[in-house]
Motif scaffolding. Structure first.
Motif, PDB file in Angstrom:
ATOM      1  N   LEU A 186       1.039  -1.176  -0.224  1.00 57.28           N
ATOM      2  CA  LEU A 186       0.115   0.053  -0.088  1.00 57.28           C
ATOM      3  C   LEU A 186       0.877   1.271  -0.077  1.00 57.28           C
ATOM      4  N   LEU A 187       0.466   2.140  -0.764  1.00 63.32           N
ATOM      5  CA  LEU A 187       0.771   3.466  -0.895  1.00 63.32           C
ATOM      6  C   LEU A 187       0.233   4.324   0.296  1.00 63.32           C
ATOM      7  N   ASP A 188       0.730   5.392   0.806  1.00 63.32           N
ATOM      8  CA  ASP A 188       0.222   6.156   2.018  1.00 63.32           C
ATOM      9  C   ASP A 188      -1.192   6.636   1.671  1.00 63.32           C
ATOM     10  N   GLN A 189      -1.392   7.036   0.576  1.00 62.15           N
ATOM     11  CA  GLN A 189      -2.489   7.767  -0.087  1.00 62.15           C
ATOM     12  C   GLN A 189      -3.529   6.758  -0.294  1.00 62.15           C
ATOM     13  N   ASP A 190      -3.427   5.535  -0.299  1.00 59.84           N
ATOM     14  CA  ASP A 190      -4.455   4.304  -0.384  1.00 59.84           C
ATOM     15  C   ASP A 190      -4.719   3.868   0.671  1.00 59.84           C
ATOM     16  N   LYS A 191      -4.480   4.013   1.794  1.00 57.74           N
ATOM     17  CA  LYS A 191      -4.710   3.237   2.989  1.00 57.74           C
ATOM     18  C   LYS A 191      -6.189   3.587   3.650  1.00 57.74           C
ATOM     19  N   SER A 217     -10.951  -0.900  13.068  1.00 60.15           N
ATOM     20  CA  SER A 217     -11.834   0.085  13.491  1.00 60.15           C
ATOM     21  C   SER A 217     -11.082   1.083  14.591  1.00 60.15           C
ATOM     22  N   GLY A 218     -10.221   0.502  15.225  1.00 58.91           N
ATOM     23  CA  GLY A 218      -9.446   1.110  16.366  1.00 58.91           C
ATOM     24  C   GLY A 218      -8.363   2.035  15.793  1.00 58.91           C
ATOM     25  N   LEU A 219      -7.921   2.021  14.460  1.00 66.07           N
ATOM     26  CA  LEU A 219      -6.823   2.803  14.000  1.00 66.07           C
ATOM     27  C   LEU A 219      -7.312   4.348  14.167  1.00 66.07           C
ATOM     28  N   LYS A 220      -6.518   5.296  14.715  1.00 70.01           N
ATOM     29  CA  LYS A 220      -6.996   6.622  14.847  1.00 70.01           C
ATOM     30  C   LYS A 220      -6.716   7.526  13.767  1.00 70.01           C
ATOM     31  N   SER A 221      -5.954   6.952  12.871  1.00 65.04           N
ATOM     32  CA  SER A 221      -5.763   7.501  11.340  1.00 65.04           C
ATOM     33  C   SER A 221      -5.310   6.328  10.582  1.00 65.04           C
ATOM     34  N   PRO A 222      -5.379   6.764   9.166  1.00 64.09           N
ATOM     35  CA  PRO A 222      -4.878   5.699   8.225  1.00 64.09           C
ATOM     36  C   PRO A 222      -3.305   5.651   8.007  1.00 64.09           C
ATOM     37  N   ALA A 223      -2.793   6.582   8.723  1.00 67.45           N
ATOM     38  CA  ALA A 223      -1.095   6.483   8.603  1.00 67.45           C
ATOM     39  C   ALA A 223      -0.740   5.325   9.835  1.00 67.45           C
ATOM     40  N   GLU A 224      -1.548   5.159  10.646  1.00 66.53           N
ATOM     41  CA  GLU A 224      -1.230   4.254  11.552  1.00 66.53           C
ATOM     42  C   GLU A 224      -1.371   2.824  11.155  1.00 66.53           C
ATOM     43  N   PHE A 225      -1.944   2.535   9.959  1.00 66.06           N
ATOM     44  CA  PHE A 225      -2.132   1.301   9.590  1.00 66.06           C
ATOM     45  C   PHE A 225      -0.811   0.320   9.400  1.00 66.06           C
TER      46      PHE A 225
END
Length: 302
Positions: A86-91, A152-160
């Motif tokens: 995954l690229l960051d913009q697709d998370k 569901s618990g991720l605070k932002s996609p960046a944390e994925f």
């Protein structure tokens, strides 16, 4: 002559339709697969009807269940292959796609337990026919719940974290795959049950109607703008010599609308699907996105 206000009011539905169509899956470019696709790591199911050429109600019911299961299995496999790339913009879109898969599986499981199994038990007058199936369900539910809790618990996609998602998926992959295959065999074998209704009897017609009604409702009630497009965009219409190209049976305009109008509400999610809007296998998006990124970087260096 209509006033500008009336003209604007009358144009609004066309503007909305145009906006939705611009976001629909049929507008997305598609490329045939050339790298690992959604037919692994979980093995897809050969339908009993294709394998045995039988057409009794239980072979037919198991076959339709297998087609639905294969959509779920392709969904899992598409997640498995694309998560590490995954690229960051697709998370954000990937997380939405993954949670749609979870809702599909959870609703399917709950609907079986609450409705289908009970009706088949009553039909065959046997409360023990799904004992092993119930145990199989329990074997993967904890891992499935952890899957949903993490995303569901991720605070932002960046944390994925792809590593964490794949770790969780690995905790239930084996029992999940085993169950999705064995349930098909279980249902197909009901044709040999001593209480199986005979062809041409009212009981046989009623049983066929039960499978048909359940199959029609189980996906649509799970979610029209998320689960339904997920299901249809992970159906490969080319498999088994193309005999399922028009499955599930419905008027073509209805199917088109479910894919392209309902699918437009979460349009970004469907680039991760294993098939395009025409049911043709497509190169998984994460591979294409990585290639496009690499090409742009090379061009920037030139």
């Amino acid at each position: 002559m209509a006033s500008p206000r009336v003209t604007l009011f009358l144009s609004i539905p066309f503007m909305i339709i145009g906006f939705l169509l611009s976001r629909s899956p049929f507008m997305m470019a598609s490329v045939s697969p050339s790298r690992p696709w959604a037919d692994g790591p979980m093995k897809l199911i050969t339908t009993p009807q294709y394998q045995t050429k039988k057409s009794d109600i239980f072979t037919s019911g198991a076959t339709h269940m297998a087609l639905l299961h294969n959509s779920i299995l392709r969904g899992y496999n598409s997640l498995y292959h694309q998560a590490p790339l995954l690229l960051d913009q697709d998370k954000a879109d990937f997380i939405g796609y993954a949670l749609a898969w979870y809702r599909f599986v959870k609703s399917h499981h709950d609907d079986e337990e609450a409705s289908l199994f009970t009706k088949v038990e009553e039909l065959l007058q046997d409360k023990k026919i799904f004992e092993e199936t119930h145990h199989e369900h329990e074997s993967f539910l904890a891992g499935l719940a952890e899957f949903e809790k993490y995303l569901s618990g991720l605070k932002s996609p960046a944390e994925f974290s792809a590593d964490e998602l794949l770790r969780i998926m690995g905790t239930f992959q084996e029992p999940f795959e085993k169950h999705f295959h064995s349930e098909i065999s279980t249902i197909a074998k009901f044709s040999e049950h001593p209480n199986a209704p005979k062809e041409g009897t009212p009981e046989n017609a009623a049983a066929a109607a039960t499978f048909k009604a359940w199959g029609k409702s189980t996906v649509t009630k799970a979610g029209m703008t998320d689960v339904v497009p997920f299901f249809l965009l992970n159906l490969d219409r080319t498999v088994e010599d193309g005999i399922w190209a028009n499955w599930p049976p419905m008027p073509a305009p209805i199917k088109w609308g479910l894919i392209n109008i309902a699918g437009a509400f979460h349009s970004g999610w469907w680039k991760f699907a294993s098939c395009d809007a025409y049911g043709q296998p497509q190169e998984l998006w994460a591979y294409r996105a990585a290639t496009i990124k690499a090409q742009k970087e090379e061009q920037a260096k030139a």
